[in-house]
Design a protein around this motif. Structure first.
Motif, PDB file in Angstrom:
ATOM      1  N   GLY A   1      33.303  -1.178 -10.647  1.00 55.69           N
ATOM      2  CA  GLY A   1      34.527  -0.938  -9.887  1.00 55.69           C
ATOM      3  C   GLY A   1      35.486  -0.014 -10.618  1.00 55.69           C
ATOM      4  O   GLY A   1      36.096   0.881 -10.010  1.00 55.69           O
ATOM      5  N   SER A   2      35.632  -0.219 -11.935  1.00 51.15           N
ATOM      6  CA  SER A   2      36.511   0.666 -12.717  1.00 51.15           C
ATOM      7  C   SER A   2      35.991   2.095 -12.703  1.00 51.15           C
ATOM      8  O   SER A   2      36.764   3.053 -12.570  1.00 51.15           O
TER       9      SER A   2
ATOM     10  N   HIS B   1      36.367   8.372  -8.674  1.00 46.19           N
ATOM     11  CA  HIS B   1      36.353   8.523  -7.224  1.00 46.19           C
ATOM     12  C   HIS B   1      34.910   8.542  -6.687  1.00 46.19           C
ATOM     13  O   HIS B   1      34.503   9.426  -5.932  1.00 46.19           O
ATOM     14  N   GLN B   2      34.161   7.527  -7.111  1.00 46.43           N
ATOM     15  CA  GLN B   2      32.790   7.357  -6.641  1.00 46.43           C
ATOM     16  C   GLN B   2      32.786   6.297  -5.545  1.00 46.43           C
ATOM     17  O   GLN B   2      32.865   5.098  -5.825  1.00 46.43           O
ATOM     18  N   ILE B   3      32.725   6.771  -4.304  1.00 48.60           N
ATOM     19  CA  ILE B   3      32.812   5.847  -3.167  1.00 48.60           C
ATOM     20  C   ILE B   3      31.643   4.870  -3.159  1.00 48.60           C
ATOM     21  O   ILE B   3      31.794   3.679  -2.855  1.00 48.60           O
ATOM     22  N   SER B   4      30.471   5.353  -3.531  1.00 50.94           N
ATOM     23  CA  SER B   4      29.295   4.472  -3.539  1.00 50.94           C
ATOM     24  C   SER B   4      29.462   3.345  -4.551  1.00 50.94           C
ATOM     25  O   SER B   4      29.062   2.206  -4.302  1.00 50.94           O
TER      26      SER B   4
ATOM     27  N   ALA C   1      37.679  -6.621   0.725  1.00 57.41           N
ATOM     28  CA  ALA C   1      38.705  -5.648   0.338  1.00 57.41           C
ATOM     29  C   ALA C   1      38.080  -4.413  -0.308  1.00 57.41           C
ATOM     30  O   ALA C   1      38.491  -3.279  -0.025  1.00 57.41           O
ATOM     31  N   TRP C   2      37.089  -4.592  -1.163  1.00 59.84           N
ATOM     32  CA  TRP C   2      36.447  -3.442  -1.811  1.00 59.84           C
ATOM     33  C   TRP C   2      35.672  -2.598  -0.800  1.00 59.84           C
ATOM     34  O   TRP C   2      35.647  -1.367  -0.896  1.00 59.84           O
ATOM     35  N   ILE C   3      35.032  -3.238   0.150  1.00 61.70           N
ATOM     36  CA  ILE C   3      34.299  -2.486   1.175  1.00 61.70           C
ATOM     37  C   ILE C   3      35.270  -1.669   2.023  1.00 61.70           C
ATOM     38  O   ILE C   3      35.023  -0.488   2.334  1.00 61.70           O
ATOM     39  N   LEU C   4      36.417  -2.278   2.399  1.00 59.62           N
ATOM     40  CA  LEU C   4      37.428  -1.531   3.151  1.00 59.62           C
ATOM     41  C   LEU C   4      38.026  -0.410   2.307  1.00 59.62           C
ATOM     42  O   LEU C   4      38.332   0.676   2.819  1.00 59.62           O
ATOM     43  N   LEU C   5      38.184  -0.674   0.998  1.00 56.89           N
ATOM     44  CA  LEU C   5      38.719   0.348   0.116  1.00 56.89           C
ATOM     45  C   LEU C   5      37.792   1.555   0.035  1.00 56.89           C
ATOM     46  O   LEU C   5      38.253   2.714  -0.022  1.00 56.89           O
ATOM     47  N   SER C   6      36.480   1.311   0.063  1.00 52.92           N
ATOM     48  CA  SER C   6      35.537   2.432   0.050  1.00 52.92           C
ATOM     49  C   SER C   6      35.663   3.270   1.317  1.00 52.92           C
ATOM     50  O   SER C   6      35.513   4.505   1.276  1.00 52.92           O
ATOM     51  N   LYS C   7      35.960   2.631   2.443  1.00 48.10           N
ATOM     52  CA  LYS C   7      36.165   3.387   3.686  1.00 48.10           C
ATOM     53  C   LYS C   7      37.435   4.224   3.620  1.00 48.10           C
ATOM     54  O   LYS C   7      37.475   5.371   4.100  1.00 48.10           O
ATOM     55  N   ILE C   8      38.491   3.647   3.018  1.00 55.71           N
ATOM     56  CA  ILE C   8      39.749   4.377   2.888  1.00 55.71           C
ATOM     57  C   ILE C   8      39.586   5.562   1.947  1.00 55.71           C
ATOM     58  O   ILE C   8      40.082   6.673   2.199  1.00 55.71           O
ATOM     59  N   MET C   9      38.863   5.365   0.834  1.00 54.03           N
ATOM     60  CA  MET C   9      38.683   6.428  -0.153  1.00 54.03           C
ATOM     61  C   MET C   9      37.845   7.582   0.396  1.00 54.03           C
ATOM     62  O   MET C   9      37.889   8.683  -0.149  1.00 54.03           O
TER      63      MET C   9
ATOM     64  N   PHE D   1      38.347   9.177   3.008  1.00 56.43           N
ATOM     65  CA  PHE D   1      39.257  10.173   3.588  1.00 56.43           C
ATOM     66  C   PHE D   1      40.510  10.387   2.744  1.00 56.43           C
ATOM     67  O   PHE D   1      41.250  11.347   2.965  1.00 56.43           O
ATOM     68  N   ASN D   2      40.776   9.480   1.775  1.00 60.23           N
ATOM     69  CA  ASN D   2      41.963   9.583   0.947  1.00 60.23           C
ATOM     70  C   ASN D   2      41.572   9.319  -0.508  1.00 60.23           C
ATOM     71  O   ASN D   2      41.387   8.158  -0.888  1.00 60.23           O
ATOM     72  N   PRO D   3      41.466  10.330  -1.339  1.00 58.76           N
ATOM     73  CA  PRO D   3      41.160  10.133  -2.754  1.00 58.76           C
ATOM     74  C   PRO D   3      42.243   9.307  -3.428  1.00 58.76           C
ATOM     75  O   PRO D   3      43.378   9.208  -2.955  1.00 58.76           O
ATOM     76  N   ILE D   4      41.900   8.703  -4.568  1.00 58.48           N
ATOM     77  CA  ILE D   4      42.840   7.877  -5.305  1.00 58.48           C
ATOM     78  C   ILE D   4      44.067   8.679  -5.717  1.00 58.48           C
ATOM     79  O   ILE D   4      45.195   8.186  -5.664  1.00 58.48           O
TER      80      ILE D   4
END
Length: 235
Positions: free
Chosen positions: A127-128, A134-137, A217-225, A227-230
């Motif tokens: 995760g870190s 910015h590795q979505i996978s 939450a992490w799965i949703l975060l991958s969807k957000i990332m 289209f929106n980088p950190i």
């Protein structure tokens, strides 16, 4: 005249990121505390139930520990107690040292808890890396790993529950029994034991719930990332 700038609050995506990290930290801490602690259950003795077995033990330490020296009418047990008295003591235990004896079912629960802790440690690293690079996978894999951690923690809780339900069918046992130190005791005495769950078990169920929520939450975060980088979320 320059127009006044209205300070903007943090973006919802940034709030979601911090909520995900907070939830992850709470889930990992709670689950690790439950696994490493030894207060999953407590073993006590019912004095009224013991008195109904026609046995008069000697009580010590303000009535917390009972010593059995001999049991009239129980043949071999009386012989055992003359050589080695049995002590009925209150105990508390966890996954690693559940009272006195380690059974095959408990070894299975230890294996599940070890796998759970390995997955949690690996998920922190993955995760870190996913957030920093910015590795979505990697972020998506972190969500899956927290779901696996919740699954193995659930296995551990189920095994502990099944083990205790099985142990309620007390039997004559020639080795150490939960709550017994010293010689063997007959089935009638073992029926006087009281088993209660303690705070480690509550931490375990709380950790399972939070791990499942952290996974979502992490799965949703991958969807957000996607289209929106950190960097954009923090800016």
């Amino acid at each position: 005249m320059e127009p006044s700038r209205v300070p903007r609050g943090p973006a919802p995506r940034l709030i979601f990121l911090f909520c995900t990290l907070t939830l992850t930290l709470a889930a990992s801490a709670m689950l690790c505390a439950a696994i490493m602690s030894d207060h999953w259950e407590e073993v006590g003795w019912n004095r009224e139930a013991l008195s109904q077995t026609n046995i008069s033990p000697t009580w010590y330490l303000d009535g917390k520990v009972a010593m059995l020296e001999s049991i009239p009418g129980h043949g071999s047990f009386s012989h055992h107690f003359k050589k080695k008295p049995a002590f009925l003591v209150p105990m508390h235990g966890g996954i690693w040292t559940l009272c006195v004896s380690l059974t095959g079912m408990q070894n299975l629960s230890i294996s599940c808890s070890l796998v759970c802790m390995i997955i949690l440690g690996t998920a922190v690293i993955v995760g870190s890396f996913g957030l920093c690079r910015h590795q979505i996978s990697a972020v998506l894999v972190t969500g899956v790993m927290y779901l696996l951690a919740a699954t193995f923690a659930l296995f551990t809780l189920t095994i502990i529950h099944c083990k205790r339900a099985q142990d309620r069918n007390a039997r004559v046992f020639e080795g150490p029994e939960d709550g017994v130190v010293g010689g063997p005791v007959p089935r009638s005495i073992l029926k006087a034991r009281n088993f209660t769950t303690s705070w480690s078990m509550d931490f375990g169920w709380g950790g399972v719930t939070l791990c499942a929520l952290a996974s979502v939450a992490w799965i949703l975060l991958s969807k957000i990332m996607r289209f929106n980088p950190i960097s954009t979320m923090i800016a």
